[in-house]
Design a protein around this motif. Sequence first.
Motif, PDB file in Angstrom:
ATOM      1  N   ILE A  71      -0.775   2.614  -8.752  1.00 26.23           N
ATOM      2  CA  ILE A  71      -0.917   2.004  -7.425  1.00 26.23           C
ATOM      3  C   ILE A  71       0.417   2.030  -6.694  1.00 26.23           C
ATOM      4  O   ILE A  71       0.491   2.344  -5.496  1.00 26.23           O
ATOM      5  N   ARG A  72       1.492   1.724  -7.425  1.00 26.50           N
ATOM      6  CA  ARG A  72       2.828   1.733  -6.814  1.00 26.50           C
ATOM      7  C   ARG A  72       3.198   3.134  -6.323  1.00 26.50           C
ATOM      8  O   ARG A  72       3.741   3.301  -5.227  1.00 26.50           O
ATOM      9  N   ARG A 108       7.638   4.171 -15.028  1.00 30.69           N
ATOM     10  CA  ARG A 108       6.783   3.230 -15.754  1.00 30.69           C
ATOM     11  C   ARG A 108       5.442   3.880 -16.052  1.00 30.69           C
ATOM     12  O   ARG A 108       5.111   4.932 -15.509  1.00 30.69           O
ATOM     13  N   GLU A 166       1.152   4.035  -3.163  1.00 32.77           N
ATOM     14  CA  GLU A 166       1.686   3.356  -1.975  1.00 32.77           C
ATOM     15  C   GLU A 166       2.968   4.023  -1.487  1.00 32.77           C
ATOM     16  O   GLU A 166       3.162   4.240  -0.292  1.00 32.77           O
ATOM     17  N   GLY A 196       1.045   2.963 -16.871  1.00 36.94           N
ATOM     18  CA  GLY A 196       0.015   1.974 -16.595  1.00 36.94           C
ATOM     19  C   GLY A 196      -0.603   2.053 -15.217  1.00 36.94           C
ATOM     20  O   GLY A 196      -0.129   2.749 -14.316  1.00 36.94           O
ATOM     21  N   GLU A 197      -1.684   1.307 -15.073  1.00 34.63           N
ATOM     22  CA  GLU A 197      -2.459   1.283 -13.835  1.00 34.63           C
ATOM     23  C   GLU A 197      -1.650   0.783 -12.647  1.00 34.63           C
ATOM     24  O   GLU A 197      -1.742   1.307 -11.538  1.00 34.63           O
ATOM     25  N   THR A 198      -0.839  -0.238 -12.865  1.00 33.93           N
ATOM     26  CA  THR A 198      -0.032  -0.788 -11.778  1.00 33.93           C
ATOM     27  C   THR A 198       0.924   0.243 -11.222  1.00 33.93           C
ATOM     28  O   THR A 198       1.151   0.312 -10.012  1.00 33.93           O
ATOM     29  N   GLN A 199       1.475   1.081 -12.105  1.00 33.66           N
ATOM     30  CA  GLN A 199       2.396   2.117 -11.646  1.00 33.66           C
ATOM     31  C   GLN A 199       1.690   3.149 -10.777  1.00 33.66           C
ATOM     32  O   GLN A 199       2.271   3.656  -9.807  1.00 33.66           O
ATOM     33  N   ARG A 228      -5.424   3.980  -1.474  1.00 31.86           N
ATOM     34  CA  ARG A 228      -6.660   4.113  -2.238  1.00 31.86           C
ATOM     35  C   ARG A 228      -7.323   5.463  -2.001  1.00 31.86           C
ATOM     36  O   ARG A 228      -7.855   6.089  -2.911  1.00 31.86           O
TER      37      ARG A 228
END
Length: 295
Positions: free
Chosen positions: A151-152, A144, A155, A146-149, A9
Amino acid sequence: MTAATHTPRGLRREAEDHAASFPALLADARQLAATVVLGEHGRRRAGMGDEFWQYRPAESSDARRAIDWRRSARTDAHYMRQTEWQAAQSVLLWVDDGLSMQYTGDRDRPAKGLRARLLALAAAILLIRGGERVGLASLADRPRSGETQLIRLAEALTRIEGGGNHGVAQARTMPTGSRALFLSDFLGDMAPLERALGQAADRGVAGALVQILDPVEEAFPFDGRTVFESMSGAVRHETHKASGLRGRYLDRLAERKAALTELARRTGWLYHCHHSDAPAQGGLLWIHAALARTR
């Protein structure tokens, strides 16, 4: 850079700050036909998509069943309903995970690796905001969006670590016609990088090399008795007159920069040297412009 940046984050928050002043970057496909997909973003082109684009006047060669009768009823002409054929570009990031990237010449200055990760994630934010697919060359997953990517990626970037002094550039996962961004100090063996860019060029992949150096590595401010040691401790050299090495070192560094510039030129890439004491936003601005140019 604060300790909070070491968390996913925290890294993303700082990357967001640096990316906020730039418009979304649409990485146009160099080889559009090889990367055509149906989706919500990309360059508009008439085709097989489900997303409505525009109406156009019907032509004699159009099938009668394809006429949009509701729109045509408003006038005396017949109109066709066009949908979009979308092209999303895949962009692969490679961030050197070698131990040499942990170096900093000043405790108040970010290590080269931290700056590289910050720039990589900030670039990913710009690309994904523009509708592109982004991935890491070191991950098996396909790029990929998007938002999830995001975060991935954050990390993954906070936990990358290598065992050797220098990371090995990778191009084997790059889709044909995609783009790439490599961030490293590029002070190790040039052979793996030359192979990677050669493989990339064979697949029509264009990209950018960002060499990240600490100011100490540029100036070589050493004098008198000095012990030089690699970050892994595997290489060690002691001299009683470090200043006598300065000229040869600077010549070698200049040769390495020239070699990187020439390698980028031969393979259709772009090269830039960024210093870890300079504002990160300057490096991001160069990346923004470079990826826009590699079309």
